[in-house]
Design a protein around this motif. Structure first.
Motif, PDB file in Angstrom:
ATOM      1  N   ARG A   1     -14.076   6.441 -14.670  1.00 55.04           N
ATOM      2  CA  ARG A   1     -13.354   7.651 -14.265  1.00 55.04           C
ATOM      3  C   ARG A   1     -13.543   7.979 -12.781  1.00 55.04           C
ATOM      4  N   TYR A   2     -13.555   6.922 -11.963  1.00 51.06           N
ATOM      5  CA  TYR A   2     -13.543   7.122 -10.518  1.00 51.06           C
ATOM      6  C   TYR A   2     -12.113   7.333 -10.021  1.00 51.06           C
ATOM      7  N   ASP A   3     -11.180   6.565 -10.596  1.00 50.94           N
ATOM      8  CA  ASP A   3      -9.780   6.612 -10.174  1.00 50.94           C
ATOM      9  C   ASP A   3      -8.884   6.714 -11.400  1.00 50.94           C
ATOM     10  N   SER A   4      -7.652   7.194 -11.170  1.00 50.29           N
ATOM     11  CA  SER A   4      -6.734   7.347 -12.303  1.00 50.29           C
ATOM     12  C   SER A   4      -5.324   6.850 -12.003  1.00 50.29           C
ATOM     13  N   ARG A   5      -5.084   6.402 -10.771  1.00 48.11           N
ATOM     14  CA  ARG A   5      -3.741   5.952 -10.404  1.00 48.11           C
ATOM     15  C   ARG A   5      -3.865   4.856  -9.350  1.00 48.11           C
ATOM     16  N   TYR A   6      -3.001   3.844  -9.464  1.00 52.56           N
ATOM     17  CA  TYR A   6      -3.098   2.685  -8.582  1.00 52.56           C
ATOM     18  C   TYR A   6      -1.690   2.255  -8.174  1.00 52.56           C
ATOM     19  N   ALA A   7      -1.552   1.850  -6.917  1.00 53.93           N
ATOM     20  CA  ALA A   7      -0.242   1.407  -6.441  1.00 53.93           C
ATOM     21  C   ALA A   7      -0.421   0.317  -5.396  1.00 53.93           C
ATOM     22  N   PHE A   8       0.638  -0.465  -5.222  1.00 55.86           N
ATOM     23  CA  PHE A   8       0.605  -1.595  -4.304  1.00 55.86           C
ATOM     24  C   PHE A   8       1.747  -1.474  -3.299  1.00 55.86           C
ATOM     25  N   ARG A   9       1.441  -1.847  -2.062  1.00 55.62           N
ATOM     26  CA  ARG A   9       2.475  -1.978  -1.038  1.00 55.62           C
ATOM     27  C   ARG A   9       2.425  -3.432  -0.576  1.00 55.62           C
ATOM     28  N   GLN A  10       3.419  -4.185  -0.984  1.00 57.10           N
ATOM     29  CA  GLN A  10       3.363  -5.625  -0.774  1.00 57.10           C
ATOM     30  C   GLN A  10       3.872  -6.019   0.608  1.00 57.10           C
ATOM     31  N   LEU A  11       3.179  -7.001   1.190  1.00 58.88           N
ATOM     32  CA  LEU A  11       3.512  -7.498   2.521  1.00 58.88           C
ATOM     33  C   LEU A  11       4.505  -8.639   2.389  1.00 58.88           C
ATOM     34  N   GLN A  12       5.636  -8.490   3.036  1.00 57.76           N
ATOM     35  CA  GLN A  12       6.697  -9.488   2.963  1.00 57.76           C
ATOM     36  C   GLN A  12       6.733 -10.303   4.248  1.00 57.76           C
ATOM     37  N   GLY A  13       6.905 -11.607   4.099  1.00 57.39           N
ATOM     38  CA  GLY A  13       6.951 -12.497   5.252  1.00 57.39           C
ATOM     39  C   GLY A  13       5.934 -13.614   5.120  1.00 57.39           C
ATOM     40  N   ASP A  14       6.112 -14.667   5.905  1.00 58.10           N
ATOM     41  CA  ASP A  14       5.214 -15.819   5.852  1.00 58.10           C
ATOM     42  C   ASP A  14       3.902 -15.519   6.567  1.00 58.10           C
ATOM     43  N   ARG A  15       2.792 -15.874   5.909  1.00 57.86           N
ATOM     44  CA  ARG A  15       1.485 -15.737   6.538  1.00 57.86           C
ATOM     45  C   ARG A  15       1.240 -16.960   7.419  1.00 57.86           C
ATOM     46  N   PRO A  16       0.743 -16.769   8.644  1.00 56.68           N
ATOM     47  CA  PRO A  16       0.467 -17.914   9.523  1.00 56.68           C
ATOM     48  C   PRO A  16      -0.532 -18.881   8.893  1.00 56.68           C
ATOM     49  N   ALA A  17      -0.492 -20.130   9.331  1.00 54.68           N
ATOM     50  CA  ALA A  17      -1.342 -21.167   8.748  1.00 54.68           C
ATOM     51  C   ALA A  17      -2.827 -20.909   8.978  1.00 54.68           C
ATOM     52  N   ASP A  18      -3.168 -20.181  10.046  1.00 51.60           N
ATOM     53  CA  ASP A  18      -4.583 -19.951  10.358  1.00 51.60           C
ATOM     54  C   ASP A  18      -5.120 -18.651   9.752  1.00 51.60           C
ATOM     55  N   THR A  19      -4.365 -18.050   8.841  1.00 52.66           N
ATOM     56  CA  THR A  19      -4.775 -16.766   8.259  1.00 52.66           C
ATOM     57  C   THR A  19      -6.150 -16.854   7.608  1.00 52.66           C
ATOM     58  N   LEU A  20      -6.371 -17.866   6.791  1.00 47.27           N
ATOM     59  CA  LEU A  20      -7.633 -17.973   6.059  1.00 47.27           C
ATOM     60  C   LEU A  20      -8.816 -18.137   7.005  1.00 47.27           C
ATOM     61  N   ASP A  21      -8.670 -18.985   8.029  1.00 45.77           N
ATOM     62  CA  ASP A  21      -9.765 -19.199   8.978  1.00 45.77           C
ATOM     63  C   ASP A  21     -10.105 -17.908   9.721  1.00 45.77           C
ATOM     64  N   LYS A  22      -9.083 -17.186  10.165  1.00 46.01           N
ATOM     65  CA  LYS A  22      -9.321 -15.925  10.878  1.00 46.01           C
ATOM     66  C   LYS A  22      -9.964 -14.894   9.960  1.00 46.01           C
ATOM     67  N   PHE A  23      -9.508 -14.866   8.714  1.00 40.80           N
ATOM     68  CA  PHE A  23     -10.069 -13.891   7.778  1.00 40.80           C
ATOM     69  C   PHE A  23     -11.545 -14.179   7.513  1.00 40.80           C
ATOM     70  N   GLN A  24     -11.873 -15.429   7.248  1.00 41.34           N
ATOM     71  CA  GLN A  24     -13.264 -15.775   6.960  1.00 41.34           C
ATOM     72  C   GLN A  24     -14.163 -15.480   8.155  1.00 41.34           C
TER      73      GLN A  24
ATOM     74  N   LEU B   1       4.769   1.048  11.189  1.00 44.87           N
ATOM     75  CA  LEU B   1       3.524   0.414  11.596  1.00 44.87           C
ATOM     76  C   LEU B   1       3.854  -0.745  12.543  1.00 44.87           C
ATOM     77  N   PRO B   2       3.045  -0.951  13.582  1.00 42.06           N
ATOM     78  CA  PRO B   2       3.365  -1.986  14.586  1.00 42.06           C
ATOM     79  C   PRO B   2       3.019  -3.395  14.096  1.00 42.06           C
ATOM     80  N   LEU B   3       3.754  -3.853  13.081  1.00 43.33           N
ATOM     81  CA  LEU B   3       3.489  -5.171  12.511  1.00 43.33           C
ATOM     82  C   LEU B   3       4.080  -6.275  13.381  1.00 43.33           C
ATOM     83  N   ALA B   4       3.487  -7.460  13.258  1.00 44.21           N
ATOM     84  CA  ALA B   4       3.974  -8.617  14.008  1.00 44.21           C
ATOM     85  C   ALA B   4       5.361  -9.012  13.519  1.00 44.21           C
ATOM     86  N   ALA B   5       6.091  -9.687  14.378  1.00 49.75           N
ATOM     87  CA  ALA B   5       7.442 -10.127  14.033  1.00 49.75           C
ATOM     88  C   ALA B   5       7.410 -10.988  12.774  1.00 49.75           C
ATOM     89  N   GLY B   6       8.337 -10.716  11.870  1.00 51.96           N
ATOM     90  CA  GLY B   6       8.438 -11.495  10.642  1.00 51.96           C
ATOM     91  C   GLY B   6       7.672 -10.919   9.470  1.00 51.96           C
TER      92      GLY B   6
END
Length: 237
Positions: A118-141, A212-217
């Motif tokens: 009973r910490y939360d009672s409602r959940y929602a998602f805002r999905q990101l549309q567009g291709d993720r760059p190939a180096d996403t995983l390396d930068k994230f890690q 929001l100032p998102l990158a192109a694409g």
């Protein structure tokens, strides 16, 4: 006669067990279908119902008190959640310990546990549309390694950092509140320009803002997708 009553009682017990198990399996199936649509970078919002969350929602005039980011990593067959929180209920999947501040947990477990506790009672998602760059995983890690041992700020410090963010002053990276971590992650991945510091952003802004100032694409969906009751995962024994 007693034997007949005993048999009837056993049948009722068995039927109840089967129905309960069937309902649980249906709920898990609904969640699995939902989870398959999620990708790295999708945002997850939580409506809290305990005191600290309610205070945040009242102050920010928002439906949401918490936000995290979906992550897909090699070696995991389910979606993970990158978040910063004070909730010490789940083990970080990389550090294998329970901690506060930036952490990676299983998304299904976070929602199921928060719902059960009973910490939360409602959940929602805002999905990101567009291709993720190939180096996403390396930068994230690399970013995870840099900030994984940071902590969550006190409420007083969080308020001070939000105020500093409104004046475009970047806070230090010794602590991260939830939306600050998500915004900083987007910036480190090259998905969002640093027009404002990461401590400028709140769950409300990340949920509602259309500029929001998102990158192109890359585009965040205009509408949130709410989890229906039948799609909320349950704690598995």
């Amino acid at each position: 006669m007693n034997g007949l009553f005993d048999d009837a009682a056993r049948l009722r017990t068995a039927a109840t067990w089967v129905m309960g198990r069937g309902m649980a399996m249906a709920l898990q199936s609904a969640w699995t279908e939902w989870e398959r649509t999620l990708q790295t970078g999708d945002l997850v919002f939580f409506h809290g119902i305990f005191l600290e969350s309610e205070e945040i929602e009242i102050i920010s005039r928002s439906e949401w008190s918490h936000v995290g980011m979906v992550v897909r990593l090699p070696g995991f067959d389910e979606a993970l959640l990158w978040e910063s929180t004070t909730t010490e209920t789940l083990e970080d999947v990389e550090q294998h310990r329970i901690k506060t501040g930036p952490m990676l947990v299983r998304l299904r477990e976070r929602i199921a546990t928060d719902e059960a506790d009973r910490y939360d009672s409602r959940y929602a998602f805002r999905q990101l549309q567009g291709d993720r760059p190939a180096d996403t995983l390396d930068k994230f890690q690399a970013f995870v390694e840099e900030v994984h041992d940071a902590s969550f700020p006190s409420l007083t410090k969080m308020a001070e950092e939000l105020l500093a963010g409104s004046w475009d002053c970047q806070a230090d990276e010794k602590t991260f509140f939830c939306s600050e971590l998500v915004a900083e992650t987007y910036m480190r991945l090259g998905w969002m320009e640093r027009g404002h510091p990461s401590n400028y952003y709140t769950p409300k802004l990340l949920a509602k803002s259309q500029d929001l100032p998102l990158a192109a694409g890359l585009v965040l969906a205009r509408e949130l997708r709410y989890l229906k009751d039948a799609e909320i995962p349950t704690v598995q024994p």
